[in-house]
Design a protein around this motif. Sequence first.
Motif: not given
Length: 432
Positions: A153-157, A194-196, A215-220
């Motif tokens: 639901l959130y993609g990452l946490a 797990q990712v950093y 992952f990087d695109a979502i975090l950005t």
Amino acid sequence: MVMENTIEENLRLCQFRKADLIRNADIMGYDLGKGAYRLKKDELINVLVKSILDDPKCVLMRLPEEDLMLLDILADKDPGKSMKAYQDDHMMAMTMLGLAIEEDSEDEPSFKYITIADDFLKAAKPHIKDVLNAFEVKLRIVVETIIIGALNLYGLATEKELKKILKVSFELTDNGSGMFKHVLANSVFMRLSQVYGYLRGKEQIFYISPFVLDFDAILTSIETRKEIAHFKPFSVDDFKAAGGMPTPYIANPQNDKLEAMLRKKLGFDDKKAQVYRHMLWVFAQDDRFMPAVAVQMLLDATSASSQPGNIDELNDVIMVLNDFLNSSPRWIFRGRSPHDMMKLQGPLQGPPNIKIGPNMQSMGYKQEDVQRTVDEMWEMEHASHGMGLDEGLSGNDFQPSMPLFMHNKVGRNEPCPCGSGKKYKNCHGREN
């Protein structure tokens, strides 16, 4: 004669570095000893394979439920048998660890075939039922399902955010640390997810959904939306449904309407409707995803006899798809849909009032015509707020491989359409 599929053959271990093999061993619960790094790769492979075949229960106790269920099904089939198991945007834990291989399905592009290594399946078969019935595995699977659902639901946490979700979900008196640490130590899924990454200038450990590809695109994207600091709240039932793998049920008020349309208007069976509902949700997470692709994808998957017969039928498909996409939870909005974001932002202001000058009047432009054009552009821009399709678009406008948004937005630094020679931001753009 059936060719035996060994772990070595399925793994194609030569493509892995020694460090990756040692990491995989640790994730599966096997201690290869301090001298593992000194071994040659072939020797390391032999040690790892022997550990797995001598004690398959060690890794079984840590595998996600979907992997265990697949093992249970294939254990009763002939050696070397494959199974059409899941859609192609998700990789199973056993595949990532090298215990299985996956291959594209030629007859159904949305699925992949899974084949378990015969020697691993043979060694694991006597233990699968016991592992599935073990209390600690059942408890881990329940906790894991909620965590996977939250990540879908959130993609990452972060670890802190997941602990809070567990605390609320299980009504714990502490912050969920004990339960989280136990699952982290005994869950292949948690270790593989797990990712950093950096957020707000701080490096953190994140856990990501199995469906996250960038992952990087979502975090950005999240970084640029500092006003969305908190997750949208969901119920425990929502988390559990979203954690059901390999086809999670993501909370969306338009799910039933979409699946009914896929079955009745496009001729999909129940399973195919669920898979494409899932695929549309995944694709909607990508800002680069063009809505026209969604329509084309559905039409390509529809048999000739079930193709929309006229423009009205195609319009119905477009409208249902539009409602679904605009109601889909988005990772970059921390679980909120485009419709949720519209409510948070409040009512939108109307289109700017345009007053033409003498130059445009001399060129034959009329005030009412220019204002009507601006009004139409504004309506088209905001009717498609988020990832949905333009509600003003009809089937007449749809052409395969063509974008569905046919209007052009004037850039702030582009010449103003009024012909003044000024930049739009310094002319009529100041009124918007």
